[in-house]
Enzyme design. Structure first.
Site, PDB file in Angstrom:
ATOM      1  N   TRP A  99       5.129  -5.329  -2.768  1.00  0.00           N
ATOM      2  CA  TRP A  99       5.557  -6.732  -2.730  1.00  0.00           C
ATOM      3  C   TRP A  99       7.069  -6.850  -2.858  1.00  0.00           C
ATOM      4  CZ3 TRP A  99       1.843  -8.951  -0.476  1.00  0.00           C
ATOM      5  CH2 TRP A  99       0.526  -8.553  -0.715  1.00  0.00           C
ATOM      6  N   ASP A 166       9.652 -12.350  -9.195  1.00  0.00           N
ATOM      7  CA  ASP A 166       8.277 -12.582  -8.761  1.00  0.00           C
ATOM      8  C   ASP A 166       7.397 -12.203  -9.958  1.00  0.00           C
ATOM      9  OD1 ASP A 166       5.697 -12.455  -7.779  1.00  0.00           O
ATOM     10  OD2 ASP A 166       6.174 -11.170  -6.065  1.00  0.00           O
ATOM     11  N   LYS A 190      -3.819 -15.115 -10.179  1.00  0.00           N
ATOM     12  CA  LYS A 190      -4.064 -13.987 -11.077  1.00  0.00           C
ATOM     13  C   LYS A 190      -4.146 -14.440 -12.535  1.00  0.00           C
ATOM     14  CE  LYS A 190      -1.608 -11.137  -7.740  1.00  0.00           C
ATOM     15  NZ  LYS A 190      -2.764 -10.594  -7.032  1.00  0.00           N
TER      16      LYS A 190
END
Length: 355
Positions: A99, A166, A190
């Site tokens: 990511w 992030d 999440k």
């Protein structure tokens, strides 16, 4: 049979959050209408948005001068929104996984990107240390938890320049010094809500500094000024997020989430290290508390499929590792009860006795 949900995302939510969301789908606030069919601009839903933002700020102790936004497009959309809004000439990125690499790729379309360090050569099994952040970059970007590889930054780094993070998979799992960042973002699926909403914490005076034109929908100022209502927001995940934030506050906030995360991770890593059949994949000092990755020891490699079936039959759901790593991954987000972690440990010990 009880199911233990170790999925990496979309993932486990507190049971009461699911139940309250289900009730609102049938009847929102006693209105006789579903939350799915009321106006996002009506006073009932505005109250949901206001409470979600207020709880976000309270639980994370966000200082004055920051806005909390609820947007669409996932963290992947933020990979381009961040450089669109903040990158004038140069940005610095720490490459700690898939990511982080994707975020870096998007930023290259907006200016020079400096990779300050990378653990790609070691299949991202550790978080690089001792790197230099260029003082002339517009911002330094980190991915705080790497879901695929099971590594985590467990505290806020010191940076000579503004930071962007992030925090998709570890938001609300520990206290954060928000003042060190101009932007913190993440997909909600999440630790916060069902998929479909993205949270963005943005420093108000950091926007509007770049010289380029930014399309309205990609401009943070648009959403700050519109209170996340410039266009129709993802109402259902925002409602669930509000319920999760209520739950976190009632449980004792991020301090309690932090304590539980450490307790659960310590239990499972202790078993991985003790059990001769399994091996942890991440460097010990960088092991994630959210995504615990492990594989079969080399001499038991041919039993991988057997253990997966054995564990699945015992109610362990979502423990198959990411295809790029293999093995197993137990995601232990905030809503994961300690009892489920113990059930997985029992399962590993039982399998060990059989072999």
């Amino acid at each position: 049979m009880k199911k233990h949900n170790f999925s990496a995302g979309p993932s486990i939510l507190p049971r009461e959050v699911i139940e309250e969301t289900a009730k609102a789908i049938l009847d929102f606030n006693g209105s006789g209408l579903s939350v799915l069919e009321v106006s996002h601009r009506g006073k009932d839903f505005q109250a949901v948005m206001d409470e979600a933002v207020a709880l976000f700020k309270e639980i994370l102790n966000i200082p004055e001068g920051y806005s909390v936004l609820f947007l669409g497009g996932g963290a992947s959309m933020q990979f381009c929104m961040v450089p669109y809004n903040f990158l004038e000439k140069k940005a610095a990125y720490l490459n700690t996984g898939v990511w982080a690499k994707k975020a870096m790729k998007e930023a290259k379309g907006f200016g020079e990107v400096v990779e300050v360090a990378s653990s790609a050569d070691a299949n991202y099994t550790f978080i690089p240390k001792d790197f230099t952040i260029p003082a002339d970059a517009d911002y330094f970007h980190v991915t705080t938890n790497n879901t695929i590889y099971g590594t985590e930054l467990k505290g806020d780094l010191d940076s000579p320049i503004p930071m962007v993070a992030d925090m998709s998979s570890d938001i609300f799992s520990r206290p954060v010094d928000v003042s060190k960042y101009i932007c913190i973002y993440g997909g909600a699926q999440k630790n916060l809500a069902p998929s479909g909403v993205t949270f963005v914490i943005v420093k108000d005076d950091a926007v509007g500094k770049v010289s380029r034109y930014i399309p309205s929908m990609l401009n943070y100022k648009t959403h700050i000024d519109g209170g996340s209502m410039f266009n129709t927001p993802p109402v259902l995940p925002i409602y669930s997020a509000m319920q999760t934030l209520r739950w976190i506050k009632a449980q004792g906030g991020v301090k309690e989430m932090d304590r539980r995360a450490t307790e659960k991770a310590d239990m499972l890593y202790a078993e991985i290290d003790r059990n001769k059949m399994f091996v942890g994949t991440a460097a010990k000092e960088d092991r994630s508390r959210m995504n615990i990755c492990f594989v079969m020891a080399p001499e038991y490699k041919d039993l991988e499929a057997d253990f997966l079936k054995f564990a699945t039959d015992k109610g362990m759901s979502g423990i198959k590792g990411h295809r790029s790593v293999g093995g197993f991954r137990a995601s232990c987000y905030n809503a994961m009860p300690k009892e489920s972690v113990q059930a997985l440990i029992d399962c590993m010990q039982e399998f060990e006795k059989l072999h």
